[in-house]
Design a protein around this motif. Structure first.
Motif, mmCIF file in Angstrom:
data_model
loop_
_atom_site.group_PDB
_atom_site.id
_atom_site.type_symbol
_atom_site.label_atom_id
_atom_site.label_comp_id
_atom_site.label_asym_id
_atom_site.label_seq_id
_atom_site.Cartn_x
_atom_site.Cartn_y
_atom_site.Cartn_z
ATOM 1 N N LEU A 37 37.408 25.385 32.831
ATOM 2 C CA LEU A 37 38.707 25.270 32.171
ATOM 3 C C LEU A 37 38.509 25.784 30.758
ATOM 4 C CD1 LEU A 37 41.164 22.329 32.242
ATOM 5 C CD2 LEU A 37 40.456 23.283 30.063
ATOM 6 N N ILE A 43 45.889 25.753 27.841
ATOM 7 C CA ILE A 43 44.859 25.963 28.853
ATOM 8 C C ILE A 43 45.089 27.369 29.389
ATOM 9 C CG2 ILE A 43 43.997 25.270 31.109
ATOM 10 C CD1 ILE A 43 44.906 22.388 30.400
ATOM 11 N N GLU A 86 43.138 28.974 31.659
ATOM 12 C CA GLU A 86 42.982 28.881 33.098
ATOM 13 C C GLU A 86 42.125 27.683 33.473
ATOM 14 O OE1 GLU A 86 39.716 31.384 31.668
ATOM 15 O OE2 GLU A 86 41.731 32.127 31.876
ATOM 16 N N LEU A 87 42.364 27.207 34.659
ATOM 17 C CA LEU A 87 41.563 26.160 35.296
ATOM 18 C C LEU A 87 41.189 26.718 36.660
ATOM 19 C CD1 LEU A 87 40.391 23.375 35.935
ATOM 20 C CD2 LEU A 87 42.705 22.593 36.425
ATOM 21 N N GLY A 128 38.538 19.820 39.524
ATOM 22 C CA GLY A 128 39.667 20.250 38.696
ATOM 23 C C GLY A 128 40.280 19.087 37.934
ATOM 24 N N LEU A 149 37.984 18.193 35.078
ATOM 25 C CA LEU A 149 38.086 19.183 34.006
ATOM 26 C C LEU A 149 39.340 18.946 33.168
ATOM 27 C CD1 LEU A 149 36.893 22.374 35.922
ATOM 28 C CD2 LEU A 149 35.686 21.243 34.041
ATOM 29 N N LEU A 150 40.451 18.617 33.817
ATOM 30 C CA LEU A 150 41.684 18.303 33.076
ATOM 31 C C LEU A 150 41.508 17.079 32.180
ATOM 32 C CD1 LEU A 150 44.622 18.832 35.590
ATOM 33 C CD2 LEU A 150 44.292 19.975 33.397
ATOM 34 N N TYR A 207 48.988 19.069 39.366
ATOM 35 C CA TYR A 207 49.098 18.732 37.949
ATOM 36 C C TYR A 207 49.847 17.418 37.740
ATOM 37 C CZ TYR A 207 47.072 23.225 36.890
ATOM 38 O OH TYR A 207 46.204 24.282 36.796
#
Length: 127
Positions: free
Chosen positions: A55, A67, A69-70, A82, A85-86, A109
């Protein structure tokens, strides 16, 4: 076991391009990619030495962060990488984070506590 680095300043450009091509195929310029990596906070996930998630955050450190990109390798998706990482992005930035979501990923999300905000628009460049 997956290891996370919240400021991977030594992220190798060739490793990153190889990783990105497994998620988003493209003809990425090495010099431009190296410059881009140097301007972002790079939060990485590794399985041993293998880069499996990344990320990137572009921020002015005061008012705005986005952000860029993830990405998680397809074979590692669905394992919580993921989501982690967020969380690490939220915990390690000074600003609110804005980003656009690829169509179909809204549920991911929202499940991770992200709220819908501004509409996303683009200004494309002629190539």
């Amino acid at each position: 076991m997956i290891r996370y680095n919240t400021n991977d300043i030594e992220l190798d450009v060739q490793e990153f391009i190889s990783f990105v091509n497994k998620v988003w195929q493209g003809d990425y310029d090495e010099d431009k990619t190296e410059g881009a990596l140097g301007k972002t906070i790079n939060i990485t996930a590794r399985d041993g030495s293998k880069l499996v998630g990344c990320l990137r955050i572009l921020s002015d450190g005061c008012y705005f962060g986005t952000i860029t990109e993830l990405l998680v390798l397809p074979e590692y998706q669905g394992q919580g990488i993921g989501s982690r990482l967020l969380r690490l992005a939220a915990e390690n930035t000074q600003t609110m984070l804005y980003f656009g979501a690829q169509p179909g990923l809204e549920e991911f999300y929202e499940k991770n506590g992200c709220k819908k905000s501004l509409q996303s628009y683009i200004i494309e460049k002629e190539r």
